[in-house]
Design an enzyme around this catalytic site. Structure first.
Site, PDB file in Angstrom:
ATOM      1  N   THR A 132      75.325  -3.877 -19.558  1.00  0.00           N
ATOM      2  CA  THR A 132      74.497  -4.355 -20.691  1.00  0.00           C
ATOM      3  C   THR A 132      73.101  -5.018 -20.142  1.00  0.00           C
ATOM      4  OG1 THR A 132      75.947  -6.440 -19.836  1.00  0.00           O
ATOM      5  CG2 THR A 132      76.680  -5.208 -21.508  1.00  0.00           C
ATOM      6  N   ASP A 222      71.687   0.038  -8.066  1.00  0.00           N
ATOM      7  CA  ASP A 222      72.417  -1.172  -8.384  1.00  0.00           C
ATOM      8  C   ASP A 222      73.926  -1.388  -7.022  1.00  0.00           C
ATOM      9  OD1 ASP A 222      74.064  -3.671  -8.774  1.00  0.00           O
ATOM     10  OD2 ASP A 222      73.079  -3.244 -11.628  1.00  0.00           O
ATOM     11  N   LYS A 265      77.722 -11.623  -6.919  1.00  0.00           N
ATOM     12  CA  LYS A 265      79.394 -11.182  -6.665  1.00  0.00           C
ATOM     13  C   LYS A 265      78.949 -10.923  -5.368  1.00  0.00           C
ATOM     14  CE  LYS A 265      78.601  -9.357 -11.536  1.00  0.00           C
ATOM     15  NZ  LYS A 265      80.515  -8.448 -11.804  1.00  0.00           N
TER      16      LYS A 265
END
Ligand code: F0G
Length: 481
Positions: A132, A222, A265
């Site tokens: 997003t 990423d 994360k």
């Protein structure tokens, strides 16, 4: 680690012990119904006092290790030249193999700087799938995101081990139709978040790199979930069964011209960074860091977080750390499937994804089935999940809803936070909900921001289904649960 019990069941056993705990309580069904109304049927609007298990995200919600906490105590708070930064730089070099590192406050800050430097108006950015914030940043600079995943990526009942792979033929086609000079870079997301935490294979990444460099295009990875992608490569890609997590991470990074991650994360800390071995690329991004984030040796992070990140980076190469949430997700998905609840297969990293299109097929996509399911899951369990469907897509330039490729309720599994008994509770309540699924109805917006509307938007149920579902729950379990 997976342990096979005497009765043949395989359960994930935590290879750590709990030394610090946080008290939780379970708001009852009446309290949950009013909390949901107040939140505008958007799980982002809930307060944690009303949440029993917070599975909204694994981002910034992981349990840190004793060594990470200890490292925070010795941080060097200098504005410039902090030793903490040099410990991070060493960890990035040792684990990821990059010489240049730019710390930023979180993943989207990395995307902001990368978009500013590399995305020009009219540029195309091919990727295995968007995230997003990534898409928003690239589009704000005038770029166009092109998703080049395989057909299999959208099959929620697949057995394909690498649904995060990029379609190589389509990449060649995109390059020849758009022209290499109009492509900012090719972006590969390690376990594609929005399509169910699905990994790419190293075979695919190598082929993508070959195509990109043949055309003089940069490859950007990423790596927010790089240790989980590496763990899944070890499990699923034959050539890597015997490789260590470190070996796999090193190989992924050696193929990346540009690398960034959200530290929230795999690193189990708040922060992020951009890294590269290319001094020219570094030189283009570096001047923006003090303007938008902070001085080069802390960027957007506190030095405490930098210390914890340096430790977290080294710890993610431990197979028990890389695999802890992956194995709990696998168990969670398997238990739900045993009870007939539709989940995305194969299970990936990040979360157990419930397939709303199959859970509530009676709700049309423009009445937001995944949003309705996430609200209903909270109502009947106190578990907060996240809508990953049409609510997470902003409207197009003409103001029309953009139906999402998938409608998922994402139950994220933060690292080292939940246990098998938590998962069993979740399985029980989700199964109950599945058996009462016809009571769930659609949603409509009452307040709708133009950008990233899923964060702050408010919705209301079409009809009175929240009340009806709560009443059915009371009849099954009583009002005290
Ligand atoms: N890239 C990926 C693959 C992500 O999953 C996220 C965040 C980001 C970039 C942005 O990083 O939040 O640190 O700014 N994912 C979170 C989630 C928000 O809940 O999945 P951030």
């Amino acid at each position: 680690m997976n342990i096979c019990l005497s009765d043949g069941r395989v359960i994930p056993v935590e290879m750590h012990q709990v030394r610090i705990v946080q008290k939780k309580s379970l708001a009852n069904i009446n309290q949950r119904l009013s909390a949901l109304k107040e939140a505008g049927y958007n799980t982002f609007g809930l307060r944690t006092r009303d949440i029993f298990m917070d599975m909204l995200t694994d981002s910034g919600t992981n349990a840190m290790s004793d060594n990470q906490l200890a490292a925070m105590m010795v941080s060097d708070d200098a504005y410039a030249g902090s030793e903490s930064f040099y410990r991070l730089k060493d960890a990035v070099k040792d684990v990821f193999g990059f010489t240049h590192v730019l710390p930023v406050h979180q993943g989207r800050a990395a995307e902001h700087l990368l978009a500013k430097v590399f995305v020009k108006p009219g540029n195309i950015v091919p990727m295995n799938y968007h995230f997003t914030t990534t898409k928003t940043h690239f589009e704000m600079e005038g770029g166009k995101v092109v998703e080049i995943c395989t057909e299999e990526a959208f099959n929620t009942q697949s057995t394909n081990p690498f649904k995060g792979n990029l379609d190589l033929e389509k990449l060649e086609e995109t390059i020849s139709s758009c022209g290499a000079q109009n492509i900012s870079f090719v972006r590969m997301e390690a376990t594609t978040n929005l399509i169910g935490g699905q990994p790419f294979s190293l075979g695919n990444l190598k082929a993508v790199k070959e195509i990109a460099s043949r055309h003089g295009i940069l490859l950007m990875v990423d790596g927010s979930l790089i240790s989980e992608n590496a763990y899944l490569i070890k499990q699923r890609e034959e050539a890597y069964h015997k490789a260590s997590i470190q070996d796999i991470i090193s190989e992924i990074c050696s193929l990346s011209d540009l690398f960034y991650l959200s530290g929230r994360k795999s690193c189990s800390v708040r922060g992020g960074f951009i890294a590269t071995n290319d001094s020219r690329l570094y030189g283009r991004i570096m001047p923006l860091l003090p303007v938008f984030e902070g001085f080069l040796t802390y960027g957007g992070m506190s030095t405490k977080e930098i210390e914890a990140m340096a430790v977290g980076i080294r710890e993610m190469t431990d197979v028990d750390v890389a695999g802890c949430s992956v194995e709990l997700i696998r168990y969670f998905a398997q238990r739900l499937m045993e009870n007939g609840v539709p989940v995305v297969t194969p299970p990936g990293g990040l979360a157990c994804h419930v397939d709303a299109m199959r859970f509530v097929p009676h709700i049309p996509q423009l009445q937001y089935p995944a949003g309705a399911l996430a609200a209903a899951i909270y109502l009947c369990s106190g578990i907060r999940s996240m809508e990953r469907g049409t609510v997470s897509m902003d409207r197009d330039a003409d103001g029309n809803d953009v139906p999402s490729d998938l409608e998922l309720a994402r139950l994220a599994v933060p690292r080292r936070v939940y246990t098998v008994s938590h998962v069993e509770y979740a399985v029980d309540r989700l199964t109950w909900l599945f058996n009462h699924r016809e009571l769930i109805g659609g949603l409509e917006f009452t307040e709708e921001p133009a950008v990233l509307r899923f964060f702050l938007g408010k919705l209301r149920p079409l009809g009175n289904w929240g009340e009806t579902l709560a009443q059915a729950f009371r009849e099954s379990f009583g009002s005290e649960f």
